[in-house]
Structures are given as C-alpha cells and as structure tokens.
Write an enzyme that holds these catalytic residues in place. Structure first.
Site, PDB file in Angstrom:
ATOM      1  N   PRO A 107      42.451 -13.211 137.324  1.00 56.27           N
ATOM      2  CG  PRO A 107      40.315 -12.353 136.884  1.00 56.27           C
ATOM      3  CD  PRO A 107      41.717 -12.373 136.357  1.00 56.27           C
ATOM      4  CB  VAL A 108      42.762 -17.826 140.727  1.00 55.83           C
ATOM      5  CG1 VAL A 108      43.014 -19.317 140.893  1.00 55.83           C
ATOM      6  CG2 VAL A 108      44.074 -17.067 140.823  1.00 55.83           C
ATOM      7  N   GLY A 109      40.905 -19.458 138.522  1.00 51.73           N
ATOM      8  CA  GLY A 109      39.790 -20.413 138.415  1.00 51.73           C
ATOM      9  C   GLY A 109      38.628 -19.905 137.587  1.00 51.73           C
ATOM     10  N   GLY A 111      38.828 -19.614 134.124  1.00 51.75           N
ATOM     11  CA  GLY A 111      38.995 -20.020 132.724  1.00 51.75           C
ATOM     12  C   GLY A 111      39.860 -19.062 131.924  1.00 51.75           C
ATOM     13  N   GLY A 113      43.178 -18.933 132.151  1.00 46.83           N
ATOM     14  CA  GLY A 113      44.514 -19.495 131.940  1.00 46.83           C
ATOM     15  C   GLY A 113      45.559 -19.004 132.924  1.00 46.83           C
ATOM     16  CB  SER A 114      45.316 -17.674 136.385  1.00 47.01           C
ATOM     17  OG  SER A 114      45.634 -18.446 137.489  1.00 47.01           O
ATOM     18  CG  ASP A 158      44.483 -22.344 129.294  1.00 51.93           C
ATOM     19  OD1 ASP A 158      43.769 -22.223 128.286  1.00 51.93           O
ATOM     20  OD2 ASP A 158      44.020 -22.401 130.442  1.00 51.93           O
TER      21      ASP A 158
HETATM   22  O1  PMV Z   1      38.796 -24.428 130.812  1.00 50.72           O
HETATM   23  P1  PMV Z   1      38.460 -23.240 129.959  1.00 50.72           P
HETATM   24  O2  PMV Z   1      37.410 -22.378 130.491  1.00 50.72           O
HETATM   25  O3  PMV Z   1      39.673 -22.504 129.505  1.00 50.72           O
HETATM   26  O4  PMV Z   1      37.783 -23.823 128.588  1.00 50.72           O
HETATM   27  C1  PMV Z   1      38.229 -24.946 127.931  1.00 50.72           C
HETATM   28  C2  PMV Z   1      37.799 -24.910 126.492  1.00 50.72           C
HETATM   29  C3  PMV Z   1      37.034 -26.128 126.031  1.00 50.72           C
HETATM   30  O5  PMV Z   1      36.871 -25.996 124.621  1.00 50.72           O
HETATM   31  C4  PMV Z   1      35.669 -26.190 126.667  1.00 50.72           C
HETATM   32  C5  PMV Z   1      37.779 -27.435 126.337  1.00 50.72           C
HETATM   33  C6  PMV Z   1      39.100 -27.619 125.597  1.00 50.72           C
HETATM   34  O6  PMV Z   1      39.920 -28.430 126.084  1.00 50.72           O
HETATM   35  O7  PMV Z   1      39.310 -27.027 124.536  1.00 50.72           O
END
Ligand code: PMV
Length: 325
Positions: A107-109, A111, A113-114, A158
């Site tokens: 899934p995109v957007g 969180g 890591g797509s 990511d």
């Molecule tokens: O953007 P996401 O949903 O993968 O989350 C980032 C994780 C945080 O700890 C909130 C920010 C970070 O840069 O580590």
C-alpha cells in the site's frame, strides 16, 4: 529480455518516534514486495511506468515528460528512481536508456516503506541489467541517498529494511544491527486509509517533549525498556510478551499525541478479537496499525479490523531483502 528485482515493505514493531530522541527501535521486513522490471532501450532515455499508480513518464536527460497521470505526482514518485539510475549509469560509464516497470503489492503512503522498496528493487534490477555489480551496502547507500533528495528521511529505516530484510535494531548513534529472530511473527496490518504526514507527527511529539520534559523523559526510558524486553522475548519465542509490549508501546505513543481515532478503533477491535497485542506503526495520526496474533486467531482479527473500518491484510516477517526474481 528484462531483469526483475523485488524488495520488501517494512513495519516498525517497537520504538517509533522515541527513536528520533536516540532510543532504539525494532524494524521488520514483511512479505509484501515491490517488483521492478528493467529493460534496455534503443535510446538514452529513462522511461518509468507504475501499473499500480497508473502513472508513466519519460526522463530525457533531466527533463521529465508525463505520459499518463498527474505530472507533479509522477515527477515526485519517479525522481528517486532517476537519481539511483543515474548513479548506476555513471558507474557503468555508458549512456544506456532503460525502461522501468513497477508492480507493487505494498500500500502506498501508509508508512510501509513502499517508496524505498521500489528504489531498492530498481537499483538492483538496473545494476544487474547494466552489469554493474552492487553490494547490499551499496544498494542501501544509493537508495538512502535517492530517498533523501525527495523525502528527507533522516533515519534511513526504510532503505535499510528494503535492502537487508529480516529484523533490524536501529539507533541513531550506532546505526543498524541485524537481530537473529527465528520465531514466526504472524501479524495483521490494518490500514486506516487516513492520510498522515510523518513531518507533522514528529513535530507534534516535539511539542509535547518540549512542554513536558520531566514527563517525556521517563516515557523515553520506558520505550527503551520495551525494546530491550522485546529482544529477550524474541530469544525465548515468547509471543505473549511481545503482544503485551506492543500494547504498552501503543500507550506511550498515545501519550505523546500520535494516535488518532481510527487507530484506536482498529487496535481495540483487534485485541477484542483475540490479538495478543496491537499498536499503531510508524508516524501515526492515520496510516497503519499492526496486531500480533496466534495463527488460529488471525482470521478473526482480520475480520474484526475490517468491521471496524480498516483495510486489513495478513503479513509475516521475511528474511529476504532486495533480490533478483
Ligand atoms: O514515516 P513512517 O510512518 O515510516 O514513520 C517514521 C518513523 C518515525 O520514528 C516517526 C520518524 C523517523 O524518522 O524515525
């Protein structure tokens, strides 16, 4: 003939947000992957097509021409791919045109890591196509740098998980360390469908930390203890403890202001249906929650999340990072 490479999505199991303040976090690769096919062209252009997003466009040098979909969106999504491909072409020393086709099950957007998974898979596919040997360390670097240009993600979580797979312990000052987790981790991931911005959520936490330093400090310590206990629980194959730790981690994230109504509904529904633990994952404020569950309860948890208004799917840990298919 084309080369197909793939890379996995990620979830943060423990420690998001607190990681920004130097505490450890545990990140996991899941068995949802982005697939990228790379083929040589007869010209020197880079052509990119995403079947999921219904976007396609052409880079002639650095000029981008849209073919299908919204030009601004396509440019933003494809720019990290261009950055990575440029680096490989430089290494190869020849100006060879490349066709890239993206098929993703992530899934995109949300969180998960797509974007990093697509860039890591593109890097390996194009590297292989152009006979440029790349170590995993190099793929990670290239993906990290390409992602930074567009998304400005400082932690590199990511790109690391997409490249290396498995389970990683991450801390700002020491970087990534693989954790040898033998146990299976059956999860249901519930996408709230609520859009969120990592930057906004990180700012929200910053405000709380600044306004209530003496309350935030013990919360940070608690977050660290959760990660340390989780590492022991992995060694002992202790799914129940991991579930409890997830609930406690969620409570801390709620405390620093990054939960949101739908994340609460989905997490409650999952626990009520028999999940051992549930928490938001990543930035919060929307996006996804995760529920840990024994195999026999997975279906019930999945149904409960769906009834509560989420888009659920079952996911498991994968040790396979970026790879050629
Ligand atoms: O953007 P996401 O949903 O993968 O989350 C980032 C994780 C945080 O700890 C909130 C920010 C970070 O840069 O580590």
């Amino acid at each position: 003939m084309g080369i197909v490479a793939s890379a996995p999505a990620k979830i943060i199991l423990f420690g998001e947000h607190f990681v920004v303040y130097g505490e450890p976090a545990i990140v996991l690769a899941i068995d949802k992957r982005a697939y990228v096919k790379a083929e040589k062209r007869n010209d020197t252009n880079l052509h990119v097509r995403s079947t999921n997003l219904n976007l396609s466009g052409n880079f002639e040098k650095s000029t981008f021409k849209i073919e299908h979909g919204d030009a601004k969106e396509a440019k933003m999504k494809f720019e990290p791919i261009r950055q990575a491909v440029e680096k490989i072409r430089e290494k190869c020393g020849q100006d060879i045109g490349v066709d890239i086709e993206i098929n993703s099950t992530i899934p995109v957007g949300a969180g998960l890591g797509s974007s990093a998974a697509v860039v890591a898979a593109s890097t390996l596919a194009v590297g292989t196509l152009l006979d440029v040997k790349l170590s995993k360390e190099e793929i990670f670097r290239m993906t990290f740098e390409a992602e930074q240009v567009v998304h400005g993600t400082p932690s590199g979580i990511d790109p690391a998980i997409s490249t290396f797979g498995g389970v990683l312990l991450f801390q700002m000052d020491t970087g990534f360390k693989p954790l040898d987790v033998k146990m299976d981790l059956p999860l249901v991931i519930g996408d709230t469908g609520v859009e969120r911005s990592t930057r906004v959520q990180v700012e929200r936490v910053r405000e709380i930390v600044d306004n209530f330093p003496r309350i935030a400090e013990p919360m940070m310590r608690a977050a660290r203890e959760i990660v340390l206990r989780a590492i022991d629980a992995f060694k002992e194959n202790d799914l129940n403890t991991l579930g409890e730790l997830m609930n406690m981690n969620h409570a801390l994230l709620y405390g620093v202001g990054v939960s949101e109504e739908s994340l609460e509904w989905l997490s409650y529904a999952a626990r009520k249906a028999g999940a051992l633990g549930a928490k938001l994952t990543g930035a919060g404020g929307g996006g996804c929650m995760i529920a840990l569950s024994k195999d026999e309860k997975l279906e019930k948890v999945l149904e409960a999340i769906q009834r509560a208004g989420g888009r659920p799917f079952v996911a498991r840990k994968t040790d396979e990072g970026v790879r050629i298919e």
